[in-house]
Enzyme design. Structure first.
Site, short mmCIF file in Angstrom:
data_model
loop_
_atom_site.label_atom_id
_atom_site.label_comp_id
_atom_site.label_asym_id
_atom_site.label_seq_id
_atom_site.Cartn_x
_atom_site.Cartn_y
_atom_site.Cartn_z
N ASP A 174 0.82 -1.23 0.00
CA ASP A 174 0.00 0.00 0.00
C ASP A 174 0.85 1.27 0.00
O ASP A 174 0.44 2.30 0.56
CB ASP A 174 -0.95 0.04 1.21
CG ASP A 174 -1.75 -1.22 1.36
OD1 ASP A 174 -2.22 -1.72 0.33
OD2 ASP A 174 -1.90 -1.71 2.49
N LYS A 184 2.12 2.38 -5.05
CA LYS A 184 2.80 1.90 -6.26
C LYS A 184 1.94 2.14 -7.50
O LYS A 184 2.46 2.37 -8.58
CB LYS A 184 3.07 0.39 -6.16
CG LYS A 184 4.00 -0.01 -5.07
CD LYS A 184 4.22 -1.51 -5.05
CE LYS A 184 3.07 -2.33 -4.54
NZ LYS A 184 2.71 -2.18 -3.14
N GLY A 239 -4.19 -4.35 -4.55
CA GLY A 239 -5.21 -3.38 -4.93
C GLY A 239 -4.55 -2.07 -5.30
O GLY A 239 -4.02 -1.39 -4.44
N HIS A 240 -4.53 -1.78 -6.58
CA HIS A 240 -3.95 -0.52 -7.04
C HIS A 240 -5.08 0.42 -7.41
O HIS A 240 -5.85 0.14 -8.32
CB HIS A 240 -3.11 -0.75 -8.30
CG HIS A 240 -1.77 -1.35 -8.01
ND1 HIS A 240 -0.87 -1.64 -9.00
CD2 HIS A 240 -1.19 -1.69 -6.86
CE1 HIS A 240 0.23 -2.15 -8.45
NE2 HIS A 240 0.04 -2.19 -7.15
N GLN A 254 2.15 -5.96 -3.18
CA GLN A 254 2.50 -5.98 -1.75
C GLN A 254 3.85 -5.28 -1.54
O GLN A 254 4.19 -4.39 -2.30
CB GLN A 254 2.50 -7.41 -1.18
CG GLN A 254 1.13 -8.07 -1.14
CD GLN A 254 0.74 -8.77 -2.41
OE1 GLN A 254 1.53 -9.47 -3.02
NE2 GLN A 254 -0.49 -8.60 -2.84
P1 IMP Z 1 -2.69 -12.76 1.96
O1 IMP Z 1 -1.77 -12.23 0.93
O2 IMP Z 1 -4.14 -12.52 1.64
O3 IMP Z 1 -2.41 -14.18 2.31
O4 IMP Z 1 -2.43 -11.92 3.31
C1 IMP Z 1 -1.23 -12.07 4.07
C2 IMP Z 1 -0.81 -10.72 4.65
O5 IMP Z 1 -0.43 -9.84 3.61
C3 IMP Z 1 -1.90 -10.00 5.44
O6 IMP Z 1 -1.29 -9.28 6.50
C4 IMP Z 1 -2.47 -9.02 4.44
O7 IMP Z 1 -3.06 -7.89 5.05
C5 IMP Z 1 -1.19 -8.64 3.69
N1 IMP Z 1 -1.45 -8.18 2.33
C6 IMP Z 1 -1.71 -8.93 1.24
N2 IMP Z 1 -1.85 -8.16 0.15
C7 IMP Z 1 -1.65 -6.90 0.55
C8 IMP Z 1 -1.62 -5.63 -0.14
O8 IMP Z 1 -1.80 -5.53 -1.36
N3 IMP Z 1 -1.36 -4.55 0.64
C9 IMP Z 1 -1.10 -4.63 1.96
N4 IMP Z 1 -1.11 -5.78 2.63
C10 IMP Z 1 -1.38 -6.90 1.95
#
Ligand code: IMP
Length: 423
Positions: free
Chosen positions: A13, A16, A40-41, A224
């Protein structure tokens, strides 16, 4: 510079999306190589909000080819919805513009059910996005995953799903006591979705290899951030892919040495969604103020993002682990006019001073050393204030790489390039 990677240098977040979108204007090819629709962009195009989760940002520009490489975990249902939403915004999507590797691992309904049940009933809560990301990567690593190309042949799909369900069925029945589709129901659902994806499925490895030989400009779009990397991140509170630089080599299918520059994106402060340690987290009203001013709510799940000061020991670690060559400093507008501004310059960890984190460090044990920073009040249109210049210089000196971009608002225009990229 012919190729550039854009990587989140914190816990995701970092903003990017906008930078990737702007730099994709200069690119011929934009590649997603890891993660899935957990990303999520949010991009504002002509006052319209477009949220991309799975499809690369290059899709917004007709001259760009967007690639989803085989390191991505692919949810065909999420893809269908995103495709519809993008088309509604007046953006053209066709197989010339979008190419998807048939070797992507598919996120099945079984993966999503497992993710939900573990988060709600399991022994540790990671705070995942609930999209089935972790379980889909588990299937891939344990060699029982469904590949996108399998969706194109019903018999193979049913056979693989039946084998895939055997172990999971024990969990659904005996541990989680939940409803789940049969292998046939899931095969029927995925086969239908496969028809929609089929025109986009192609050999992206050879396409990229050719693009490289032709000296086309390639942008790698990370999802991420480095601190969520399965190997470099704050394990177990991480995502299940290699979000760091290394993810490109295997996930896009682009061998090392072919990426000229690596741009790390960092907010001027730090945020985190989900569970896990966060050394500079603010629990005060100021934290809430930054959260509201910075609109720190997740684009994928709407969850509140935890907020804290800029953490230099973690940023230095991000620079080292991903060979970052420059930094984009985003959301500077949020830090404007904040009294009592601070940055974390060091940690005290188990009685010792540390100025850079390392893999396996227990971040819940570190004590951040905070330093006061002079408040800046900038409109960013005129010359930067001395205070802001000092803040930027301090970050450059600590990280040993230049700050190449300043971003100060969600609009495409609210950005200053201090360095040239992809020229
Ligand atoms: P997962 O990727 O859904 O398995 O989540 C694992 C961890 O990564 C959690 O703490 C989510 O909040 C974090 N996470 C996954 N995708 C994002 C993102 O795009 N932005 C911020 N945190 C993310």
């Amino acid at each position: 510079m012919k190729s550039l990677a854009i990587i989140g240098a914190q816990w995701g977040d970092e903003g990017k999306g906008k930078i990737t979108d702007l730099l994709s204007l200069k690119s011929d090819v934009v590649v997603r190589y890891q993660g899935g629709n957990n990303a999520g962009h949010t991009i504002i195009v002509k006052d319209k909000k477009v949220v991309l989760h799975l499809i690369p940002s290059g899709i917004l520009h007709d001259h760009c080819t967007s690639i989803i490489g085989h390191g991505v975990v692919f949810d065909p249902e999420a893809f269908k919805k995103e495709l519809e939403d993008i088309k509604k915004s007046g953006i053209t999507v066709n197989p010339e513009k979008l190419k998807i590797s048939g070797n992507c691992s598919v996120i099945t309904m079984f993966n999503k059910l497992l993710d939900h049940n573990r988060e709600n009933k399991g022994p540790i809560k990671i705070g995942t996005t609930g999209k089935g990301i972790g379980p889909a990567y588990e299937d891939k690593i344990s060699r029982k995953g469904i590949k996108l190309k399998d969706l194109l042949d019903y018999d193979i799909l049913l056979q693989k799903l039946s084998a895939n369900l055997i172990e999971k069925e024990c969990l659904f029945k005996n541990l989680y006591d939940c409803e789940y589709p049969s292998a046939k129901e899931e095969a029927d659902r995925l086969f239908e979705l496969g028809k929609l994806v089929a025109p986009f499925v192609t050999d992206t490895f050879s396409f990229l290899d050719q693009a490289r030989k032709e000296d086309r400009k390639i942008l790698f779009e990370g999802a991420q951030g480095i601190l969520l990397d399965i190997d470099y991140g704050s394990y177990p509170f991480v995502t299940s892919s290699n979000t760091s630089f290394g993810g490109i080599f295997t996930g896009a299918g682009m061998p090392g040495g072919n990426v000229d520059e690596v741009l790390g994106i960092t907010k001027a402060y730090t945020t985190r969604v989900g569970e896990g340690p966060f050394p500079t987290e603010l629990f005060s009203e100021l934290g809430e103020h930054i959260q509201n001013k910075g609109n720190e709510f997740g684009a994928t799940t709407g969850r509140k993002r935890r907020c804290g000061w800029l953490d230099l020991p973690l940023l230095k670690y991000a620079v080292k682990s991903s060979n970052l060559t420059s930094i984009a400093l985003t959301k500077l507008d949020v830090l404007c006019d904040i009294e009592g501004l601070k940055i974390c310059t060091k940690y005290i960890y188990r009685g010792e001073e540390l100025d850079c984190a390392y893999p396996g460090i227990d971040l819940s044990e570190v004590e951040p050393v905070l330093e006061d920073v002079e408040m800046f009040k900038d409109d960013f249109k005129s010359e930067l204030s001395n205070e802001l210049n000092t803040y930027i210089k301090r970050i450059e000196d600590e990280l040993g790489i230049p700050v190449g971009i300043l971003a100060y608002g969600p609009e495409r225009s609210e950005i200053k390039f201090l360095k040239d990229f992809l020229n």
